[in-house]
Design a protein around this motif. Structure first.
Motif, PDB file in Angstrom:
ATOM      1  N   GLY A 117       0.787  -1.222   0.000  1.00 25.81           N
ATOM      2  CA  GLY A 117       0.000   0.000   0.000  1.00 25.81           C
ATOM      3  C   GLY A 117       0.818   1.269   0.000  1.00 25.81           C
ATOM      4  N   SER A 118       2.150   1.141  -0.150  1.00 28.66           N
ATOM      5  CA  SER A 118       3.032   2.300  -0.011  1.00 28.66           C
ATOM      6  C   SER A 118       3.068   3.199  -1.232  1.00 28.66           C
ATOM      7  CB  SER A 118       4.462   1.815   0.281  1.00 28.66           C
ATOM      8  OG  SER A 118       4.994   1.120  -0.851  1.00 28.66           O
ATOM      9  N   ALA A 124      -6.117   3.078   5.340  1.00 31.81           N
ATOM     10  CA  ALA A 124      -5.916   2.148   6.448  1.00 31.81           C
ATOM     11  C   ALA A 124      -6.798   0.914   6.328  1.00 31.81           C
ATOM     12  CB  ALA A 124      -6.179   2.857   7.774  1.00 31.81           C
ATOM     13  N   ALA A 125      -8.013   1.075   5.844  1.00 29.70           N
ATOM     14  CA  ALA A 125      -8.944  -0.048   5.718  1.00 29.70           C
ATOM     15  C   ALA A 125      -9.475  -0.102   4.292  1.00 29.70           C
ATOM     16  CB  ALA A 125     -10.081   0.077   6.718  1.00 29.70           C
ATOM     17  N   PRO A 126      -8.673  -0.600   3.336  1.00 29.27           N
ATOM     18  CA  PRO A 126      -9.094  -0.596   1.933  1.00 29.27           C
ATOM     19  C   PRO A 126     -10.282  -1.516   1.711  1.00 29.27           C
ATOM     20  CG  PRO A 126      -7.093  -1.881   2.206  1.00 29.27           C
ATOM     21  CD  PRO A 126      -7.341  -1.208   3.510  1.00 29.27           C
ATOM     22  N   ARG A 144     -11.843   5.256  -1.093  1.00 30.68           N
ATOM     23  CA  ARG A 144     -11.784   4.167  -0.123  1.00 30.68           C
ATOM     24  C   ARG A 144     -11.139   2.901  -0.700  1.00 30.68           C
ATOM     25  NH1 ARG A 144     -16.137   2.067   0.955  1.00 30.68           N
ATOM     26  NH2 ARG A 144     -17.595   3.061  -0.496  1.00 30.68           N
ATOM     27  N   ALA A 145     -10.543   3.018  -1.878  1.00 23.49           N
ATOM     28  CA  ALA A 145      -9.957   1.846  -2.564  1.00 23.49           C
ATOM     29  C   ALA A 145     -10.983   0.722  -2.642  1.00 23.49           C
ATOM     30  CB  ALA A 145      -8.690   1.377  -1.857  1.00 23.49           C
TER      31      ALA A 145
END
Length: 412
Positions: free
Chosen positions: A158-159, A311-313, A378-379
């Protein structure tokens, strides 16, 4: 292979057929069979195949080697096993976690080292390596736990870092990556056949370079929580003199096959060099704008974007994010379609390969009560694209050569 909106749409059907032609051109079974047919190999060959295309590639080795194949180890992703491989008693088939390593990834690493240690001293190896290897097989340095490895990989995924930087980190915390597996050969020869899933086609980046001299550039800056991870010692360059490396399948080969097939249906066909932006959402926007402004025809891109995850995809991957981003800018353009898929048949945390979007995608999703901008933030692009009926599902494809994007603009 299906997408709900394809029924009754000749444009979508064309894009999906072109995708299949491209995938067939880099099929692992066919590419390995063709490569091994041209090589002079001894009467006893020992096989190692690792990656999301490992089973297809191993099937090609079975076809080409026949009785010369004495034993082998095949390591692939859960659910990617193939009949010719698991029915062959000479081969041990293991499955492991992807994209985050799991306990089975460590078990696969132990099995790999034991296999290399226990075959004959005069063994000749054929290694078949494809994308996904970095997650599927691992041997950790002393002092590092699986939980630390998993946390590091989740952060890397996720970087937003480019794959070469991601792989430098993976190599630094491994006893087998970054060329370190070469010590287990103990001077025995290995022919390494690579299916490349990296933009540079650099062999050291495929599967984090198990048997390839490593990328020695500095590591990217890591969060403080990873500052004290144990690092492995590099391998000396002279250790690789017994390793031969060949690239047998690449994104460029696939794009050429798509272009050849497209010319049978459309007058103007254009293969583009690279993608216009590394970020999936920005890339989708630019590709859509390019397609809208272009003359009628087929436009083809290949490569790999990145996503930066919250943080919460939610549900989705880089191709679904790219496709939904493009759909926002294709809205109202009834003569444009865009396909974006991962060539291995999966995208992010889903079993969908990607999507085909058009000028009505956003409206269909809105009619289902969803907001495209919110889903991208929100991915969660996969949720939107499922509601709009645009997801593409192929299942395992037998290849893995980064991503394929095809745009189609029809004359008014």
């Amino acid at each position: 292979m299906h997408t709900p909106q394809e029924t009754g749409s000749s444009q979508r059907t064309l894009l999906l057929e072109l995708m299949q032609r491209g995938l067939a051109a880099v099929n692992g079974r066919n590419r390995v069979h063709a490569a091994l047919q041209t090589m002079r190999l001894p009467e006893k060959v020992y096989l190692v195949a690792i990656g999301k295309a490992a089973d297809a590639m191993a099937a090609g080795a079975i076809d080409a080697l026949g009785a010369r194949l004495r034993a082998g180890l095949v390591i692939t992703r859960y659910g990617y096993q193939d009949t010719p491989v698991y029915r062959d008693p000479r081969l041990l088939l293991l499955e492991a976690g992807h994209p985050v390593p799991d306990e089975q990834s460590l078990a696969a690493g132990r099995a790999l080292c034991l296999f290399l240690e226990h075959v004959p001293a005069d063994a000749h190896f054929v290694f078949l390596i494809s994308g996904g290897t970095s997650s599927l097989v691992e041997a950790l340095p002393d002092g590092m736990s699986l939980a630390q490895l998993q946390a590091l990989n989740r952060w890397l995924l996720g970087s937003g870092l480019a794959i070469d930087a991601v792989n430098r980190v993976r190599c630094a915390v491994s006893r087998i990556k970054g060329g370190r597996l070469v010590t287990y050969l103990e001077g025995r020869h290995a022919d390494v056949l690579l299916m490349t899933d990296v933009p540079s086609n650099e062999p050291s980046q495929v599967g984090s370079g198990l048997l390839i001299p490593p990328d020695r550039r500095p590591l990217p800056v890591l969060p403080e929580e990873f500052a004290d991870l144990p690092l492995s010692e590099p391998v000396i360059a002279q250790a690789f003199t017994n390793v031969s490396v060949s690239v047998i399948a690449s994104n460029a080969q696939m794009l050429e096959a798509v272009a050849r097939a497209a010319k049978a249906s459309v007058r103007h066909v254009q293969v583009n060099a690279g993608l216009p932006a590394p970020d999936a959402i920005e890339c989708g926007e630019q590709l859509a704008n390019t397609l809208v402004a272009a003359q009628p025809g087929i436009y083809i891109w290949g490569g790999e974007t990145v996503v930066t995850l919250p943080a919460a995809p939610g549900r989705g991957g880089r191709n679904q994010a790219l496709a939904l981003s493009a759909a926002r800018h294709l809205r109202g353009h009834g003569n444009c379609w865009l396909l974006a898929v991962g060539t291995d048949g999966s995208d992010g945390n889903t079993s969908d390969a990607g999507a085909v979007v058009d000028g009505e995608t956003v409206q269909r999703g809105c009619d289902a009560g969803l907001n495209a901008d919110d889903c991208l933030r929100r991915a969660d692009s996969g949720t939107f694209l499922e509601a709009s009926g645009d997801l593409v599902h192929t299942g395992p494809t037998g290849t893995n050569v980064m991503d394929l994007i095809i745009g189609y603009k029809q004359a008014d």
